[in-house]
Every structure is written in C-alpha cells, then in structure tokens.
Design a protein around this motif. Structure first.
Motif, PDB file in Angstrom:
ATOM      1  N   GLU A   1       4.475 -20.031  13.970  1.00 30.66           N
ATOM      2  CA  GLU A   1       4.044 -21.097  13.072  1.00 30.66           C
ATOM      3  C   GLU A   1       4.353 -20.756  11.622  1.00 30.66           C
ATOM      4  OE1 GLU A   1       2.919 -23.998  13.739  1.00 30.66           O
ATOM      5  OE2 GLU A   1       2.178 -23.947  15.801  1.00 30.66           O
ATOM      6  N   GLU A   2       4.285 -19.455  11.276  1.00 27.64           N
ATOM      7  CA  GLU A   2       4.468 -19.035   9.883  1.00 27.64           C
ATOM      8  C   GLU A   2       5.520 -17.928   9.792  1.00 27.64           C
ATOM      9  OE1 GLU A   2       0.654 -17.784   8.548  1.00 27.64           O
ATOM     10  OE2 GLU A   2      -0.122 -19.833   8.330  1.00 27.64           O
ATOM     11  N   GLU A   3       6.196 -17.901   8.653  1.00 30.10           N
ATOM     12  CA  GLU A   3       7.256 -16.913   8.458  1.00 30.10           C
ATOM     13  C   GLU A   3       6.708 -15.502   8.412  1.00 30.10           C
ATOM     14  OE1 GLU A   3      10.861 -15.813   5.305  1.00 30.10           O
ATOM     15  OE2 GLU A   3       9.668 -17.644   5.046  1.00 30.10           O
ATOM     16  N   ARG A   4       5.559 -15.301   7.784  1.00 30.79           N
ATOM     17  CA  ARG A   4       5.001 -13.955   7.686  1.00 30.79           C
ATOM     18  C   ARG A   4       4.658 -13.397   9.069  1.00 30.79           C
ATOM     19  NH1 ARG A   4      -1.002 -14.822   4.943  1.00 30.79           N
ATOM     20  NH2 ARG A   4      -1.869 -16.230   6.540  1.00 30.79           N
ATOM     21  N   SER A   5       4.258 -14.257   9.996  1.00 30.81           N
ATOM     22  CA  SER A   5       3.981 -13.806  11.356  1.00 30.81           C
ATOM     23  C   SER A   5       5.265 -13.372  12.050  1.00 30.81           C
ATOM     24  CB  SER A   5       3.310 -14.924  12.159  1.00 30.81           C
ATOM     25  OG  SER A   5       2.097 -15.327  11.562  1.00 30.81           O
ATOM     26  N   ALA A   6       6.339 -14.140  11.846  1.00 31.16           N
ATOM     27  CA  ALA A   6       7.626 -13.792  12.443  1.00 31.16           C
ATOM     28  C   ALA A   6       8.154 -12.476  11.868  1.00 31.16           C
ATOM     29  CB  ALA A   6       8.631 -14.912  12.206  1.00 31.16           C
ATOM     30  N   ARG A   7       8.003 -12.292  10.571  1.00 36.59           N
ATOM     31  CA  ARG A   7       8.467 -11.051   9.944  1.00 36.59           C
ATOM     32  C   ARG A   7       7.683  -9.848  10.450  1.00 36.59           C
ATOM     33  NH1 ARG A   7      12.028 -11.416   5.926  1.00 36.59           N
ATOM     34  NH2 ARG A   7      12.457 -13.475   5.024  1.00 36.59           N
ATOM     35  N   ARG A   8       6.405 -10.015  10.595  1.00 38.72           N
ATOM     36  CA  ARG A   8       5.575  -8.916  11.087  1.00 38.72           C
ATOM     37  C   ARG A   8       5.950  -8.565  12.530  1.00 38.72           C
ATOM     38  NH1 ARG A   8      -0.809  -9.097  12.650  1.00 38.72           N
ATOM     39  NH2 ARG A   8      -0.984  -6.884  13.249  1.00 38.72           N
ATOM     40  N   ALA A   9       6.149  -9.586  13.357  1.00 35.91           N
ATOM     41  CA  ALA A   9       6.528  -9.339  14.748  1.00 35.91           C
ATOM     42  C   ALA A   9       7.886  -8.647  14.823  1.00 35.91           C
ATOM     43  CB  ALA A   9       6.555 -10.653  15.517  1.00 35.91           C
ATOM     44  N   ARG A  10       8.823  -9.072  13.978  1.00 33.12           N
ATOM     45  CA  ARG A  10      10.149  -8.440  13.978  1.00 33.12           C
ATOM     46  C   ARG A  10      10.051  -6.975  13.589  1.00 33.12           C
ATOM     47  NH1 ARG A  10      14.141  -7.276  10.221  1.00 33.12           N
ATOM     48  NH2 ARG A  10      16.300  -7.347  11.049  1.00 33.12           N
ATOM     49  N   ALA A  11       9.198  -6.667  12.626  1.00 33.10           N
ATOM     50  CA  ALA A  11       9.072  -5.292  12.140  1.00 33.10           C
ATOM     51  C   ALA A  11       8.342  -4.391  13.130  1.00 33.10           C
ATOM     52  CB  ALA A  11       8.343  -5.285  10.792  1.00 33.10           C
ATOM     53  N   GLU A  12       7.324  -4.917  13.803  1.00 32.93           N
ATOM     54  CA  GLU A  12       6.461  -4.071  14.620  1.00 32.93           C
ATOM     55  C   GLU A  12       6.782  -4.110  16.115  1.00 32.93           C
ATOM     56  OE1 GLU A  12       2.363  -4.862  13.806  1.00 32.93           O
ATOM     57  OE2 GLU A  12       2.623  -4.816  11.622  1.00 32.93           O
ATOM     58  N   ALA A  13       7.314  -5.215  16.596  1.00 31.00           N
ATOM     59  CA  ALA A  13       7.528  -5.347  18.041  1.00 31.00           C
ATOM     60  C   ALA A  13       8.848  -4.741  18.511  1.00 31.00           C
ATOM     61  CB  ALA A  13       7.467  -6.822  18.451  1.00 31.00           C
TER      62      ALA A  13
ATOM     63  N   LYS B   1       1.119 -13.819  25.229  1.00 30.54           N
ATOM     64  CA  LYS B   1      -0.033 -12.946  25.046  1.00 30.54           C
ATOM     65  C   LYS B   1       0.322 -11.739  24.188  1.00 30.54           C
ATOM     66  CE  LYS B   1      -3.423 -10.234  27.637  1.00 30.54           C
ATOM     67  NZ  LYS B   1      -3.878  -9.821  29.000  1.00 30.54           N
ATOM     68  N   THR B   2       1.530 -11.169  24.402  1.00 30.91           N
ATOM     69  CA  THR B   2       1.940  -9.970  23.666  1.00 30.91           C
ATOM     70  C   THR B   2       2.209 -10.264  22.200  1.00 30.91           C
ATOM     71  OG1 THR B   2       2.937  -9.059  25.677  1.00 30.91           O
ATOM     72  CG2 THR B   2       3.637  -8.110  23.577  1.00 30.91           C
ATOM     73  N   PHE B   3       2.900 -11.370  21.905  1.00 29.53           N
ATOM     74  CA  PHE B   3       3.314 -11.655  20.535  1.00 29.53           C
ATOM     75  C   PHE B   3       2.278 -12.462  19.745  1.00 29.53           C
ATOM     76  CE2 PHE B   3       7.322 -10.354  22.294  1.00 29.53           C
ATOM     77  CZ  PHE B   3       8.005  -9.799  21.222  1.00 29.53           C
ATOM     78  N   SER B   4       1.274 -12.968  20.398  1.00 30.58           N
ATOM     79  CA  SER B   4       0.263 -13.751  19.679  1.00 30.58           C
ATOM     80  C   SER B   4      -0.576 -12.883  18.739  1.00 30.58           C
ATOM     81  CB  SER B   4      -0.651 -14.468  20.683  1.00 30.58           C
ATOM     82  OG  SER B   4      -1.321 -13.531  21.502  1.00 30.58           O
ATOM     83  N   LYS B   5      -0.553 -11.572  18.939  1.00 33.19           N
ATOM     84  CA  LYS B   5      -1.318 -10.696  18.044  1.00 33.19           C
ATOM     85  C   LYS B   5      -0.697 -10.624  16.644  1.00 33.19           C
ATOM     86  CE  LYS B   5       0.928  -6.429  19.642  1.00 33.19           C
ATOM     87  NZ  LYS B   5       0.712  -5.119  20.313  1.00 33.19           N
ATOM     88  N   TYR B   6       0.555 -11.062  16.520  1.00 40.92           N
ATOM     89  CA  TYR B   6       1.216 -11.056  15.213  1.00 40.92           C
ATOM     90  C   TYR B   6       1.002 -12.363  14.455  1.00 40.92           C
ATOM     91  CZ  TYR B   6       3.593  -7.161  17.483  1.00 40.92           C
ATOM     92  OH  TYR B   6       3.864  -5.993  18.151  1.00 40.92           O
ATOM     93  N   GLY B   7       0.540 -13.384  15.135  1.00 39.67           N
ATOM     94  CA  GLY B   7       0.312 -14.675  14.494  1.00 39.67           C
ATOM     95  C   GLY B   7       0.402 -15.809  15.501  1.00 39.67           C
ATOM     96  N   ASP B   8       0.158 -17.018  15.016  1.00 46.10           N
ATOM     97  CA  ASP B   8       0.182 -18.190  15.899  1.00 46.10           C
ATOM     98  C   ASP B   8       1.605 -18.484  16.361  1.00 46.10           C
ATOM     99  OD1 ASP B   8      -2.524 -18.479  15.577  1.00 46.10           O
ATOM    100  OD2 ASP B   8      -2.331 -19.825  13.848  1.00 46.10           O
ATOM    101  N   ILE B   9       1.737 -18.753  17.652  1.00 47.91           N
ATOM    102  CA  ILE B   9       3.035 -19.030  18.265  1.00 47.91           C
ATOM    103  C   ILE B   9       3.149 -20.520  18.537  1.00 47.91           C
ATOM    104  CG2 ILE B   9       4.464 -18.656  20.314  1.00 47.91           C
ATOM    105  CD1 ILE B   9       3.328 -15.840  20.472  1.00 47.91           C
ATOM    106  N   LYS B  10       4.305 -21.049  18.157  1.00 46.01           N
ATOM    107  CA  LYS B  10       4.542 -22.471  18.389  1.00 46.01           C
ATOM    108  C   LYS B  10       5.105 -22.714  19.782  1.00 46.01           C
ATOM    109  CE  LYS B  10       6.607 -26.520  16.159  1.00 46.01           C
ATOM    110  NZ  LYS B  10       7.408 -26.991  15.004  1.00 46.01           N
ATOM    111  N   GLN B  11       6.094 -21.900  20.182  1.00 46.36           N
ATOM    112  CA  GLN B  11       6.644 -22.045  21.527  1.00 46.36           C
ATOM    113  C   GLN B  11       7.356 -20.771  21.975  1.00 46.36           C
ATOM    114  OE1 GLN B  11       9.959 -24.758  22.090  1.00 46.36           O
ATOM    115  NE2 GLN B  11      10.455 -24.707  19.908  1.00 46.36           N
TER     116      GLN B  11
END
Length: 263
Positions: A99-111, A68-78
C-alpha cells in the motif's frame, strides 16, 4: 567511470550480458536475440513502484504464506504467485504490491536472503515496468541466470556489475624516446607505447613460460614412461634368470638321483 554504477539504471541486453557493462559484442546467442527483440510490457493494474519481485520460493509456498510473511513490513494490496497455466504448479516466483512505498522499501531491504519455508529467497523491485528497455529472460534478456547455462546477466541486485579496470594513456607530448628502450613518444597523440610493449612482453613471457611448463610436463611424462619400461624389462629379465636357475637346479638334482640309483 563517473557514470558507472553497479546497478543498471537503463536496461540493454548487451550491457547486461557483460560482467562490467563494457562489452561491445554479444558473448552468447541469447544476447543477440534480445538485442533484436521488440518487447512492450503488458499493462497491469498494480503500481510497479510499490511492487516487489520475490524469487527462489519453495514450490509448496502459497499466496497465504507470502501474505503472512510480508505483512509484517506493512499493508499488502495484493499477492500474485505465478503458476504454470497448464499444471497449476508454482513457478517459484511472485509479485507483492504494498500500500505504501516505505513498506515496500523496508521489505526489499530486510526480506532479501531471508528464509521462507526452508528456501533462501531473493527480493528486488519489479523491473519489467520500472526499468527502461527491459527484455525478459525468455527473449534472452533479464537479470541473473545460472552459471551452468552460461547465460549470466549482470547489473541487478543479485549480480551487480563489477567495476571496470581503466588504464589511462600518457598524453605528454614532451616525453622523448629513451634510447635504452624505456619510453617512446607518440607524435600523433602523445601515448606512451612503452606500456603496450611491456604488456606484449609480459604476454609473450607468459606464453613462453606456459610452453616451457608444457615441455617440462611432457619430459617428465616421458621419463616416467621410460622408467616404467625399464623396471618392467628388469622384472622380466629377473623372472627369466630365476626360471633358468630353477631349471639348472632341477637338472643337478636329477643327475644326483640318477647317480645314486646307478650306484
């Protein structure tokens, strides 16, 4: 210096055990164990380049909360929350694949350093399958570590390398020795040895200053101890004199009473 980077691009236990990545000898036994270790990361079904490592979680945090917390950055695969195989309790870290690299990068930067259920969490890329030469913490490697344990590891996002101090030697062969003791020419390499002498002088001066300070402290302690002894002796002497005076007064008073009674 040109190849220096605060974040390790290739993992080596000896380098990770150094605050600036320049150590030439292990500073703790865990580093020695990691250097000798042979580790092959296990195969996984996720994409390591889309996976984040999330640590310092609340022990009560669940997979549902993380999703729930990390889904705001993009689609989560697992979401893979690591648990103890015996107790089933959370080990307070997890791996989240997007699911996408840009979502992972955004989560890493903001979370990173955000608060999840009253705990400040640490977020970075998964290193085990993305950093060549990786050795896990249980074998003496890893990144991070607690100061209390004394086994700190550097080169990661949480504790990057510090920039090393590089002192470049003077290689001018044309410099002659200054008769007043300023500069000496190294015939082999043109290295200015006066700097070394200056460092030695500074080191010796520092040692002498420390010795003087120790001697001053000892002298101060001895003076204080002597003063206390003198004060104590004076107090004893005063008490003794008071006792003598009181005994003399009692005798005088007794004589007066006897004289009065006799008369």
């Amino acid at each position: 210096m040109e190849s220096w980077h605060p974040i390790a691009r290739v993992y080596h236990p000896l380098t990770a055990g150094s605050i600036d990545g320049t150590d030439t000898r292990p500073h703790d036994r865990a580093v020695e164990r990691a250097i000798k270790a042979s580790y092959v990361p296990p195969s996984v079904d996720n994409d390591p380049h889309l996976t984040l490592f999330v640590a310092r979680l609340n022990p009560e945090t669940t997979e549902k909360t993380l999703r729930k917390t990390f889904s705001k950055y993009g689609d989560i695969k697992q979401v893979n929350l690591i648990r103890d195989v015996v107790t089933g309790f959370s080990k307070q870290y997890a791996f989240i694949e997007f699911e996408e690299e840009r979502s992972a990068r955004r989560a890493r930067a903001e979370a990173d350093q955000s608060v999840i259920e009253e705990h400040i969490v640490f977020v970075d890329w998964e290193c085990e399958h993305t950093l060549d030469g990786w050795i896990p913490r249980r074998l003496g490697g890893g990144l991070g570590g607690k100061k209390e344990s004394g086994q700190l590891r550097f080169g990661g996002r949480d504790r990057p390398f510090r920039k090393p101090i590089v002192v470049q030697a003077i290689r001018d062969r044309g410099i002659e020795r200054d008769r007043d003791g300023g500069i000496e020419r190294d015939r082999d390499g043109g290295i200015d040895r006066s700097r070394d002498r200056g460092v030695d002088r500074d080191r010796d001066s520092g040692i002498r200053d420390k010795d003087r300070e120790i001697e001053r402290d000892r002298g101060r302690e001895n003076r204080d101890r002597d003063r206390e002894n003198r004060d104590r002796d004076r107090g004893i002497e005063r008490d003794r004199d008071r006792g003598i005076d009181r005994d003399r007064d009692r005798e005088i008073e007794r004589d007066r009473v006897n004289d009065f009674n006799n008369n």
